[in-house]
Scaffold this motif. Sequence first.
Motif, PDB file in Angstrom:
ATOM      1  N   VAL A   1       0.840  -1.201   0.000  1.00 48.83           N
ATOM      2  CA  VAL A   1       0.000   0.000   0.000  1.00 48.83           C
ATOM      3  C   VAL A   1       0.873   1.247   0.000  1.00 48.83           C
ATOM      4  CG1 VAL A   1      -1.711   1.333   1.296  1.00 48.83           C
ATOM      5  CG2 VAL A   1      -1.974  -1.139   1.085  1.00 48.83           C
ATOM      6  N   ALA A   2       1.870   1.290   0.882  1.00 50.22           N
ATOM      7  CA  ALA A   2       2.758   2.454   0.954  1.00 50.22           C
ATOM      8  C   ALA A   2       3.536   2.625  -0.350  1.00 50.22           C
ATOM      9  CB  ALA A   2       3.708   2.313   2.143  1.00 50.22           C
ATOM     10  N   GLY A   3       4.093   1.533  -0.883  1.00 50.96           N
ATOM     11  CA  GLY A   3       4.864   1.618  -2.122  1.00 50.96           C
ATOM     12  C   GLY A   3       4.016   2.049  -3.305  1.00 50.96           C
ATOM     13  N   GLN A   4       2.795   1.539  -3.391  1.00 44.83           N
ATOM     14  CA  GLN A   4       1.911   1.929  -4.484  1.00 44.83           C
ATOM     15  C   GLN A   4       1.539   3.399  -4.370  1.00 44.83           C
ATOM     16  OE1 GLN A   4       0.419  -0.367  -7.230  1.00 44.83           O
ATOM     17  NE2 GLN A   4       0.745   1.744  -7.820  1.00 44.83           N
ATOM     18  N   LEU A   5       1.318   3.888  -3.154  1.00 44.38           N
ATOM     19  CA  LEU A   5       1.008   5.305  -2.978  1.00 44.38           C
ATOM     20  C   LEU A   5       2.193   6.183  -3.351  1.00 44.38           C
ATOM     21  CD1 LEU A   5      -1.140   5.244   0.285  1.00 44.38           C
ATOM     22  CD2 LEU A   5      -1.923   5.668  -2.062  1.00 44.38           C
ATOM     23  N   VAL A   6       3.408   5.727  -3.061  1.00 44.84           N
ATOM     24  CA  VAL A   6       4.601   6.466  -3.492  1.00 44.84           C
ATOM     25  C   VAL A   6       4.613   6.554  -5.019  1.00 44.84           C
ATOM     26  CG1 VAL A   6       7.133   6.376  -3.630  1.00 44.84           C
ATOM     27  CG2 VAL A   6       5.994   5.969  -1.441  1.00 44.84           C
ATOM     28  N   THR A   7       4.309   5.449  -5.681  1.00 42.73           N
ATOM     29  CA  THR A   7       4.256   5.420  -7.148  1.00 42.73           C
ATOM     30  C   THR A   7       3.248   6.426  -7.680  1.00 42.73           C
ATOM     31  OG1 THR A   7       4.849   3.083  -7.216  1.00 42.73           O
ATOM     32  CG2 THR A   7       3.721   3.968  -9.149  1.00 42.73           C
ATOM     33  N   LEU A   8       2.106   6.528  -7.034  1.00 41.58           N
ATOM     34  CA  LEU A   8       1.012   7.361  -7.533  1.00 41.58           C
ATOM     35  C   LEU A   8       1.099   8.816  -7.086  1.00 41.58           C
ATOM     36  CD1 LEU A   8      -1.839   4.744  -6.993  1.00 41.58           C
ATOM     37  CD2 LEU A   8      -0.570   5.231  -9.110  1.00 41.58           C
TER      38      LEU A   8
ATOM     39  N   GLY B   1       8.456   1.650  -5.285  1.00 47.18           N
ATOM     40  CA  GLY B   1       7.547   2.776  -5.477  1.00 47.18           C
ATOM     41  C   GLY B   1       8.241   3.993  -6.055  1.00 47.18           C
ATOM     42  N   VAL B   2       9.427   4.291  -5.550  1.00 50.31           N
ATOM     43  CA  VAL B   2      10.186   5.440  -6.067  1.00 50.31           C
ATOM     44  C   VAL B   2      10.574   5.204  -7.524  1.00 50.31           C
ATOM     45  CG1 VAL B   2      12.375   6.700  -5.864  1.00 50.31           C
ATOM     46  CG2 VAL B   2      11.029   6.214  -3.814  1.00 50.31           C
ATOM     47  N   LEU B   3      11.071   4.017  -7.836  1.00 47.05           N
ATOM     48  CA  LEU B   3      11.472   3.722  -9.214  1.00 47.05           C
ATOM     49  C   LEU B   3      10.268   3.721 -10.160  1.00 47.05           C
ATOM     50  CD1 LEU B   3      14.186   0.976  -8.613  1.00 47.05           C
ATOM     51  CD2 LEU B   3      14.518   3.402  -9.151  1.00 47.05           C
ATOM     52  N   ALA B   4       9.148   3.171  -9.704  1.00 49.52           N
ATOM     53  CA  ALA B   4       7.936   3.196 -10.528  1.00 49.52           C
ATOM     54  C   ALA B   4       7.435   4.625 -10.710  1.00 49.52           C
ATOM     55  CB  ALA B   4       6.856   2.311  -9.909  1.00 49.52           C
ATOM     56  N   ALA B   5       7.547   5.446  -9.670  1.00 51.53           N
ATOM     57  CA  ALA B   5       7.148   6.856  -9.776  1.00 51.53           C
ATOM     58  C   ALA B   5       8.010   7.574 -10.821  1.00 51.53           C
ATOM     59  CB  ALA B   5       7.255   7.549  -8.422  1.00 51.53           C
ATOM     60  N   LEU B   6       9.305   7.282 -10.820  1.00 49.82           N
ATOM     61  CA  LEU B   6      10.178   7.869 -11.839  1.00 49.82           C
ATOM     62  C   LEU B   6       9.751   7.415 -13.235  1.00 49.82           C
ATOM     63  CD1 LEU B   6      13.657   7.547 -10.090  1.00 49.82           C
ATOM     64  CD2 LEU B   6      12.357   9.651 -10.514  1.00 49.82           C
ATOM     65  N   GLY B   7       9.369   6.150 -13.358  1.00 50.12           N
ATOM     66  CA  GLY B   7       8.864   5.651 -14.635  1.00 50.12           C
ATOM     67  C   GLY B   7       7.598   6.368 -15.075  1.00 50.12           C
ATOM     68  N   VAL B   8       6.706   6.615 -14.128  1.00 49.59           N
ATOM     69  CA  VAL B   8       5.465   7.339 -14.433  1.00 49.59           C
ATOM     70  C   VAL B   8       5.782   8.767 -14.885  1.00 49.59           C
ATOM     71  CG1 VAL B   8       3.394   8.353 -13.362  1.00 49.59           C
ATOM     72  CG2 VAL B   8       3.967   5.954 -12.942  1.00 49.59           C
TER      73      VAL B   8
ATOM     74  N   GLY C   1      -1.733   7.255 -16.337  1.00 51.86           N
ATOM     75  CA  GLY C   1      -0.696   7.238 -15.309  1.00 51.86           C
ATOM     76  C   GLY C   1      -1.035   6.307 -14.168  1.00 51.86           C
ATOM     77  N   LEU C   2      -2.307   6.254 -13.806  1.00 47.96           N
ATOM     78  CA  LEU C   2      -2.734   5.343 -12.734  1.00 47.96           C
ATOM     79  C   LEU C   2      -2.510   3.890 -13.150  1.00 47.96           C
ATOM     80  CD1 LEU C   2      -6.081   7.103 -11.726  1.00 47.96           C
ATOM     81  CD2 LEU C   2      -3.928   7.132 -10.448  1.00 47.96           C
ATOM     82  N   VAL C   3      -2.892   3.563 -14.374  1.00 48.12           N
ATOM     83  CA  VAL C   3      -2.735   2.189 -14.872  1.00 48.12           C
ATOM     84  C   VAL C   3      -1.257   1.840 -15.007  1.00 48.12           C
ATOM     85  CG1 VAL C   3      -3.159   0.648 -16.838  1.00 48.12           C
ATOM     86  CG2 VAL C   3      -4.984   2.150 -16.009  1.00 48.12           C
ATOM     87  N   SER C   4      -0.487   2.717 -15.637  1.00 52.86           N
ATOM     88  CA  SER C   4       0.933   2.414 -15.826  1.00 52.86           C
ATOM     89  C   SER C   4       1.665   2.380 -14.490  1.00 52.86           C
ATOM     90  CB  SER C   4       1.589   3.411 -16.785  1.00 52.86           C
ATOM     91  OG  SER C   4       1.539   4.721 -16.279  1.00 52.86           O
ATOM     92  N   GLY C   5       1.272   3.215 -13.543  1.00 52.19           N
ATOM     93  CA  GLY C   5       1.882   3.183 -12.210  1.00 52.19           C
ATOM     94  C   GLY C   5       1.617   1.871 -11.499  1.00 52.19           C
ATOM     95  N   PHE C   6       0.402   1.372 -11.614  1.00 54.17           N
ATOM     96  CA  PHE C   6       0.073   0.087 -11.009  1.00 54.17           C
ATOM     97  C   PHE C   6       0.913  -1.029 -11.630  1.00 54.17           C
ATOM     98  CE2 PHE C   6      -2.388  -3.874 -11.144  1.00 54.17           C
ATOM     99  CZ  PHE C   6      -2.511  -4.124  -9.781  1.00 54.17           C
ATOM    100  N   ILE C   7       0.953  -1.057 -12.952  1.00 53.82           N
ATOM    101  CA  ILE C   7       1.689  -2.112 -13.651  1.00 53.82           C
ATOM    102  C   ILE C   7       3.184  -2.031 -13.345  1.00 53.82           C
ATOM    103  CG2 ILE C   7       2.372  -2.964 -15.941  1.00 53.82           C
ATOM    104  CD1 ILE C   7      -0.497  -2.139 -16.877  1.00 53.82           C
ATOM    105  N   LEU C   8       3.755  -0.842 -13.426  1.00 53.80           N
ATOM    106  CA  LEU C   8       5.183  -0.684 -13.134  1.00 53.80           C
ATOM    107  C   LEU C   8       5.522  -1.122 -11.718  1.00 53.80           C
ATOM    108  CD1 LEU C   8       6.256   2.729 -14.701  1.00 53.80           C
ATOM    109  CD2 LEU C   8       7.213   0.484 -15.208  1.00 53.80           C
TER     110      LEU C   8
END
Length: 166
Positions: free
Chosen positions: A80-87, A146-153, A107-114
């Motif tokens: 939950v925390a990591g996904q929120l960091v991504t988003l 989460g941080v790396l996925a956020a950078l991807g987003v 962005g929400l979809v790609s953030g979830f997948i990443l």
Amino acid sequence: MSNLATMVGTVCGVGRLRPAPGTWGSLAAFPILFLVHWIGGPLLLVALICVLIGAGLWAADRMHRDGWQHDAPDIVIDEVAGQLVTLLPISFGAAGNDVSLLALWPGLVSGFILFRLLDIWKPGPIGWADRKDGAIGVMSDDLIAGVLAALGVIIMAGIAHGVMRL
């Protein structure tokens, strides 16, 4: 105390859902995101992430001392925390452009997948963190993912809105 730690660590039982409790934990972040963003925007989301990190460290430590295996699949507060960091960048983007979070659905979809891909594959620093003992190991791999996925987003949004002008 033990029951409270279990409720926190499993995010009120979400971690007991099968199959793929980590995916269910990541999905549980979405209604939290929408509610917190609606109430207080991205800054409240940052505060919540900090609270979740602290609560996750406490719960993971307590659950481990109560006999739970290290990073048991039922513990999903880290997802939950990591996904929120991504988003988080999406929340900032929606607030900064005065649009609904739903308007940024790609962005929400790609953030979830990443996030899920990084959390499952655990490349580089994510795998290193995952091998750490204790509550730090439980929480840090998902936060790094989460941080790396956020950078991807952010990169994908830059390409979509800057290069492609979508």
